[in-house]
Write an enzyme that holds these catalytic residues in place. Structure first.
Site, PDB file in Angstrom:
ATOM      1  N   GLU A 127       0.836  -1.193   0.000  1.00  0.00           N
ATOM      2  CA  GLU A 127       0.000   0.000   0.000  1.00  0.00           C
ATOM      3  C   GLU A 127       0.880   1.257   0.000  1.00  0.00           C
ATOM      4  O   GLU A 127       0.666   2.167  -0.766  1.00  0.00           O
ATOM      5  CB  GLU A 127      -0.904  -0.035   1.239  1.00  0.00           C
ATOM      6  N   ARG A 164      13.994   5.635   5.508  1.00  0.00           N
ATOM      7  CA  ARG A 164      14.725   6.610   6.324  1.00  0.00           C
ATOM      8  C   ARG A 164      16.151   6.112   6.534  1.00  0.00           C
ATOM      9  O   ARG A 164      16.446   4.916   6.424  1.00  0.00           O
ATOM     10  CB  ARG A 164      14.038   6.814   7.681  1.00  0.00           C
ATOM     11  N   VAL A 165      17.023   7.087   6.824  1.00  0.00           N
ATOM     12  CA  VAL A 165      18.373   6.731   7.252  1.00  0.00           C
ATOM     13  C   VAL A 165      18.404   7.032   8.738  1.00  0.00           C
ATOM     14  O   VAL A 165      17.923   8.079   9.175  1.00  0.00           O
ATOM     15  CB  VAL A 165      19.424   7.554   6.467  1.00  0.00           C
ATOM     16  N   LYS A 223      22.595   2.429  19.137  1.00  0.00           N
ATOM     17  CA  LYS A 223      22.497   1.002  18.818  1.00  0.00           C
ATOM     18  C   LYS A 223      23.881   0.330  18.824  1.00  0.00           C
ATOM     19  O   LYS A 223      24.028  -0.782  19.327  1.00  0.00           O
ATOM     20  CB  LYS A 223      21.820   0.821  17.458  1.00  0.00           C
ATOM     21  N   GLU A 273      17.648  -2.695   6.059  1.00  0.00           N
ATOM     22  CA  GLU A 273      16.617  -3.537   6.660  1.00  0.00           C
ATOM     23  C   GLU A 273      15.263  -3.156   6.067  1.00  0.00           C
ATOM     24  O   GLU A 273      14.877  -1.986   6.095  1.00  0.00           O
ATOM     25  CB  GLU A 273      16.583  -3.336   8.178  1.00  0.00           C
TER      26      GLU A 273
HETATM   27  P1  0O2 Z   1      14.439   2.278  15.020  1.00  0.00           P
HETATM   28  O1  0O2 Z   1      14.496   3.612  15.684  1.00  0.00           O
HETATM   29  O2  0O2 Z   1      13.087   1.932  14.527  1.00  0.00           O
HETATM   30  O3  0O2 Z   1      15.480   2.119  13.970  1.00  0.00           O
HETATM   31  P2  0O2 Z   1      17.116  -6.748  19.313  1.00  0.00           P
HETATM   32  O4  0O2 Z   1      18.595  -6.936  19.413  1.00  0.00           O
HETATM   33  O5  0O2 Z   1      16.342  -7.996  18.970  1.00  0.00           O
HETATM   34  O6  0O2 Z   1      16.533  -5.985  20.474  1.00  0.00           O
HETATM   35  P3  0O2 Z   1      17.701  -5.571  16.791  1.00  0.00           P
HETATM   36  O7  0O2 Z   1      18.940  -6.337  16.834  1.00  0.00           O
HETATM   37  O8  0O2 Z   1      17.824  -4.132  16.511  1.00  0.00           O
HETATM   38  O9  0O2 Z   1      16.869  -5.745  18.115  1.00  0.00           O
HETATM   39  O10 0O2 Z   1      16.893  -6.263  15.639  1.00  0.00           O
HETATM   40  P4  0O2 Z   1      15.372  -6.332  15.456  1.00  0.00           P
HETATM   41  O11 0O2 Z   1      14.726  -6.975  16.621  1.00  0.00           O
HETATM   42  O12 0O2 Z   1      15.193  -6.976  14.128  1.00  0.00           O
HETATM   43  O13 0O2 Z   1      14.895  -4.812  15.426  1.00  0.00           O
HETATM   44  C1  0O2 Z   1      15.185  -3.982  14.379  1.00  0.00           C
HETATM   45  C2  0O2 Z   1      14.126  -2.908  14.276  1.00  0.00           C
HETATM   46  O14 0O2 Z   1      12.831  -3.507  14.348  1.00  0.00           O
HETATM   47  C3  0O2 Z   1      14.130  -1.927  15.390  1.00  0.00           C
HETATM   48  O15 0O2 Z   1      15.094  -0.947  15.133  1.00  0.00           O
HETATM   49  C4  0O2 Z   1      12.700  -1.379  15.310  1.00  0.00           C
HETATM   50  O16 0O2 Z   1      12.549  -0.523  14.194  1.00  0.00           O
HETATM   51  C5  0O2 Z   1      11.929  -2.637  15.023  1.00  0.00           C
HETATM   52  N1  0O2 Z   1      11.521  -3.278  16.285  1.00  0.00           N
HETATM   53  C6  0O2 Z   1      12.000  -4.411  16.808  1.00  0.00           C
HETATM   54  N2  0O2 Z   1      11.393  -4.711  17.962  1.00  0.00           N
HETATM   55  C7  0O2 Z   1      10.490  -3.731  18.184  1.00  0.00           C
HETATM   56  C8  0O2 Z   1       9.520  -3.482  19.222  1.00  0.00           C
HETATM   57  O17 0O2 Z   1       9.362  -4.232  20.179  1.00  0.00           O
HETATM   58  N3  0O2 Z   1       8.775  -2.353  19.082  1.00  0.00           N
HETATM   59  C9  0O2 Z   1       8.889  -1.510  18.030  1.00  0.00           C
HETATM   60  N4  0O2 Z   1       8.113  -0.429  18.003  1.00  0.00           N
HETATM   61  N5  0O2 Z   1       9.804  -1.718  17.053  1.00  0.00           N
HETATM   62  C10 0O2 Z   1      10.582  -2.808  17.123  1.00  0.00           C
HETATM   63  P5  0O2 Z   1      15.620   0.012  16.294  1.00  0.00           P
HETATM   64  O18 0O2 Z   1      17.013   0.368  15.978  1.00  0.00           O
HETATM   65  O19 0O2 Z   1      15.386  -0.638  17.623  1.00  0.00           O
HETATM   66  O20 0O2 Z   1      14.708   1.277  16.215  1.00  0.00           O
END
Ligand code: 0O2
Length: 268
Positions: A41, A46-47, A56, A142
């Site tokens: 849809e 974003r970067v 992170k 991603e």
């Molecule tokens: P942003 O600001 O969105 O970029 P982990 O080690 O499992 O805690 P990891 O290694 O970052 O997390 O990988 P994962 O789990 O694949 O998460 C990557 C992104 O998925 C996150 O990036 C979020 O965008 C989203 N995400 C994952 N888990 C959650 C959650 O519980 N709630 C929300 N709202 N988003 C989630 P960032 O860098 O955390 O954040």
């Protein structure tokens, strides 16, 4: 430790995000041209901000000089679907491009394996080759694929996480879990009326296309063919548009097209 030139380092990530968005939009366009309902849809990208990158990297103990090799979501694309079953379609479309214009490195299915928080989404980590003035550069990106309901929940939860610096109070966590369950129910409910929704969208698009063709043919008959009585056709068109069925509109459009063909001014 060498100083990172963020502006320069992040530029190919911005370019990759822009290119990937265009590519997804083009896939959507292909579906529309084939009169098919696109499984996606909306697409956003974003970067990551510098502070979010540093946060992170800190959480994961990634040394500063390894950030660009190890952080897989500096570039991020989010594809929003209407229905859960569309997610798999989008995933397959991306898989089909593997080894063509991108490489799929990893997939994480947080839909089947919902996260503790209630988070649901499908993640794909890809490698995308950017051709820059300094030569080719592999960019990790991603791709998050989720429904509108999943996205609504995730964006609210994300902003709350930010507000509480990641330490959500237990009561709020519980409420967010209930909201996640409600979003899951909404997706399930929507899936049961998918056919009706798809049909409604197709009808509205067909109507738009018919109206476009009719208006252009009326215009050509009037201005190019200088045909008399075009105003009476126009009156008939408005009458059918306001009170008639889509079949009547289709039939009227066909008659007008035949007439325009006769005058060699048809709309194609
Ligand atoms: P942003 O600001 O969105 O970029 P982990 O080690 O499992 O805690 P990891 O290694 O970052 O997390 O990988 P994962 O789990 O694949 O998460 C990557 C992104 O998925 C996150 O990036 C979020 O965008 C989203 N995400 C994952 N888990 C959650 C959650 O519980 N709630 C929300 N709202 N988003 C989630 P960032 O860098 O955390 O954040």
């Amino acid at each position: 430790m060498e100083l990172i030139n963020w502006e320069e380092e992040l530029l190919p990530y911005r370019q990759a995000v822009d290119e990937l968005i265009v590519k997804i939009e083009n896939i959507k366009r292909e579906y529309t041209a084939l009169k098919l309902m696109p499984p996606m849809e909306e697409v956003h990208g974003r970067v990551k901000t510098i502070s979010s990158i540093l946060d992170k990297a800190g959480r994961r103990n990634i040394p500063t000089d390894r950030i660009f090799e190890e952080l897989e979501d500096i570039a991020g694309i989010r594809i929003i679907c209407r229905f859960v079953e569309d997610i798999e379609r989008v995933v397959n479309i991306i898989r089909q491009r593997n080894s063509l214009d991108l490489e799929v490195l990893q997939e994480e299915d947080y839909i089947t394996n919902t996260k503790e928080s209630g988070y649901r989404s499908y993640h794909m980590t890809i490698k995308y080759k950017m051709i820059t003035l300094n030569g080719p550069k592999d960019i990790l990106c991603e791709i998050q694929i989720r429904t509108m309901a999943m996205n609504f929940w995730a964006s609210i939860e994300h902003s709350l996480r930010y507000k509480y610096s990641g330490n959500l109070p237990d009561e709020l966590k519980q409420r967010l879990r209930s909201c996640a369950d409600a979003a899951f129910q909404l997706d399930k409910e929507m899936a049961t009326i998918r056919d009706d929704i798809v049909e409604a969208k197709m009808i509205s698009e067909t109507k738009n296309n018919l109206v476009d063709g009719i208006v252009k043919n009326l215009h050509n008959l009037h201005y190019a063919a200088k045909m008399e009585k075009v105003s009476s056709f126009n009156k008939k068109f408005i009458e059918i548009y306001q009170n008639g069925s889509i079949e009547e509109l289709r039939e009227f459009s066909g008659r007008l097209q035949t007439m325009a063909k006769l005058y060699k001014v048809e709309y194609v």
